[in-house]
Enzyme design. Structure first.
Site, PDB file in Angstrom:
ATOM      1  N   SER A 179      67.610 -26.597  34.840  1.00 28.54           N
ATOM      2  CA  SER A 179      67.356 -24.963  35.018  1.00 28.54           C
ATOM      3  C   SER A 179      67.391 -24.385  33.554  1.00 28.54           C
ATOM      4  O   SER A 179      67.100 -23.078  33.615  1.00 28.54           O
ATOM      5  CB  SER A 179      68.533 -24.478  35.752  1.00 28.54           C
ATOM      6  OG  SER A 179      68.291 -24.591  37.359  1.00 28.54           O
ATOM      7  N   LYS A 182      64.379 -22.077  32.724  1.00 29.53           N
ATOM      8  CA  LYS A 182      64.389 -20.692  33.127  1.00 29.53           C
ATOM      9  C   LYS A 182      64.369 -19.915  31.566  1.00 29.53           C
ATOM     10  O   LYS A 182      63.726 -18.801  31.669  1.00 29.53           O
ATOM     11  CB  LYS A 182      65.341 -20.469  33.797  1.00 29.53           C
ATOM     12  CG  LYS A 182      65.242 -20.845  35.301  1.00 29.53           C
ATOM     13  CD  LYS A 182      66.465 -20.359  36.283  1.00 29.53           C
ATOM     14  CE  LYS A 182      66.293 -20.974  37.718  1.00 29.53           C
ATOM     15  NZ  LYS A 182      66.681 -22.345  37.813  1.00 29.53           N
ATOM     16  N   SER A 356      70.833 -18.209  38.038  1.00 31.84           N
ATOM     17  CA  SER A 356      69.874 -19.569  38.067  1.00 31.84           C
ATOM     18  C   SER A 356      69.102 -19.329  39.461  1.00 31.84           C
ATOM     19  O   SER A 356      68.833 -20.232  40.109  1.00 31.84           O
ATOM     20  CB  SER A 356      70.726 -20.659  37.879  1.00 31.84           C
ATOM     21  OG  SER A 356      69.782 -21.672  37.646  1.00 31.84           O
TER      22      SER A 356
END
Length: 518
Positions: A179, A182, A356
């Site tokens: 993640s 991102k 997230s």
């Protein structure tokens, strides 16, 4: 001090000029009363000092009032205005200057909030440190060698103010970022669209067929909850649409929905997953089947059809009966009856990073694709992200994107790229990228770091987490013991115990916060 004086001088002048008539009237009013007052005793030094301080505070308050406008988001406003001023003389317009000849000139732009980055990007030796300080290598090395971090790991630390790399191990090796991808998605979207961009959902009436079309604009935060807060409300859109139809005497209509803004597969390569709904240009509440606003949840199989069905129910409650909605495409001649828009992109980026949020991440990747002339699909979004980052001059060697969320295990990023993204977000010349930093979870307080660092660097570390099976990553910023703002990225691959790996990364970030090393 010179910059501060230059910044407030116009405001002081305007305040003084505006206050002259009031001061004159006040002096005239109190002068007769002063003549009858007893002669004052000699003013003592402490009394004079106190009076001077009081007067100074009053003057300061007057200057602030006159020099405005200021708001809760003053830093971002000031930095954005400075960026505008860099492109043209005369200061930046705070939004109310007008264009008429008699309109006041734009207010002067604020001075830089962050110090400019140095041009040096070379590696700084960490083996030598000032007396009494440890070398950063001696502190981080043993922590990153923890068995819990698996067979392969990479790390980099950069001083955000100078741009100098303070620590590096395997920083150029591309690993699965999970993640932390991102961060790259956020920088690319903000660069392509700007922090003030909004995503609009609309209801349009076809003039020839009399068909009502609900047109998806790709807003992943559109909600049908009774309390929408700052997010776009499907209930508001239905009420406004019903009112517009009522004015035309329409109380029964054919309803359809348009999702053609996006293309390609809606389902992520990971398949059906509680962490991400099928990606659609029209969806409400991320297709969740419960009242949750974040985290894993069972999703509907067709978010667009679900949203259109809810819209039909809301229209019926407002007095307009519709047919069961089906897919269609609005023509260029369709008349827009009502619209609702998302918060600015800056807010979407912050929510995505803090929580997230995979749904927002994939939506922003597609919006970046549209702004870059690419198909609004998984592949188009991945290509557009890479293109935007290259335009920023970031180190892309080894990087490979396949989505915007980091759920795809084929994604590859380097520690060098992750830290460079964070440094770029702190560049005073790019205030539009600041939401990348402000959106990072705060250790022990917000988002995915709420329950972490409870006995460590709570409130000091701000970082994006990343977790997949066998993958643990952490990238963000920390203010060290000497007050330096540092950007860091730690990537671990081949981990077998996610909790042990997470603890090891947190321990490393905490050590960086308390080190003050060089």
């Amino acid at each position: 001090m010179v910059r501060i004086v230059n910044a407030v001088r116009p405001g002081l002048a305007r305040a003084a000029e505006a206050a002259k008539p009031r001061v004159a009237r006040l002096a005239k009013a109190v002068r007769p009363g002063l003549a009858h007052l007893p002669r004052p005793q000699a003013v003592r030094t402490w009394q004079y000092t106190a009076g001077a301080v009081t007067a100074g505070l009053a003057l300061t308050a007057g200057v602030v009032t006159a020099a405005g406008p200021w708001d809760a988001n003053g830093q971002r406003t000031a930095e954005r205005d400075r960026a505008v001023a860099l492109e043209r003389p005369g200061g930046a317009d705070h939004g109310h200057s007008g264009t008429a000849a008699q309109a006041p000139r734009p207010a002067p732009s604020a001075p830089p909030v962050l110090a400019g980055l140095g041009g040096t990007t070379g590696t700084v030796s960490t083996k030598k440190a000032p007396p009494g300080q440890k070398a950063l290598t001696d502190v981080l090395g043993p922590l990153l060698d923890a068995p819990g971090l698996g067979a392969d790991r990479a790390a980099a630390v950069i001083d955000v103010t100078t741009g100098k790399q303070l620590y590096s191990t395997g920083a150029g090796r591309a690993l699965t970022p999970a993640s932390t991808t991102k961060i790259a998605t956020a920088v690319a979207a903000l660069s392509a669209l700007g922090p003030d961009h909004r995503l609009t959902t609309r209801a349009a009436l076809e003039p020839d067929t009399g068909e009502l079309v609900l047109v998806g604009g790709g807003d992943p935060t559109l909600t049908d909850h009774p309390k929408a807060d700052s997010w776009a409300s499907l209930r508001t859109l239905a009420a406004d649409t019903a009112a517009a139809l009522g004015k035309r005497g329409i109380h029964k209509i054919k309803l359809s929905y348009d999702t053609t803004l996006y293309s390609g597969p809606a389902l992520h390569p990971i398949g059906v997953n509680d962490n991400l709904a099928p990606v659609s240009a029209l969806t409400t509440d991320e297709g969740r089947t419960d009242d949750s606003a974040g985290g894993p949840a069972t999703r509907v199989t067709d978010p667009a059809a679900d949203a259109a069905g809810t819209f039909a129910t809301l229209l019926r409650d407002a007095g307009v009966t519709t047919t069961p909605p089906g897919p269609s495409k609005a023509t260029s001649r369709a008349e827009t009856l009502a619209t609702v828009s998302s918060p600015p992109l800056s807010a979407l980026v912050e929510r995505m990073l803090t929580n997230s949020d995979n749904d927002i991440a994939e939506a922003l990747a597609r919006q970046t694709a549209l702004a870059s002339g690419e198909p609004a699909s998984f592949d188009g979004g991945a290509k557009a992200i890479a293109t935007q980052l290259r335009k920023l001059g970031l180190p892309m060697a080894g990087a490979s994107f396949h989505d915007g969320s980091g759920l795809n295990r084929d994604d590859r990023l380097t520690a060098n790229l992750l830290t460079a993204l964070l440094v770029k977000a702190g560049d005073p010349a790019r205030p539009g990228l600041r939401p990348v930093l402000t959106g990072l979870p705060v250790a022990g307080f917000t988002g995915t770091l709420t329950s972490r660092y409870t006995d460590g660097a709570a409130g000091v570390v701000r970082a994006k987490t990343g977790t997949l099976t066998g993958v643990n990553t952490l990238a963000g910023t920390v203010v060290d013991n000497d007050g330096h703002l540092l950007a860091f990225a730690f990537l671990a691959f081949g981990t077998t115990d996610p909790q042990e790996a997470q603890t090891a990364l947190d321990r490393t970030a905490s050590a960086l916060a308390g080190c003050g090393c060089r």
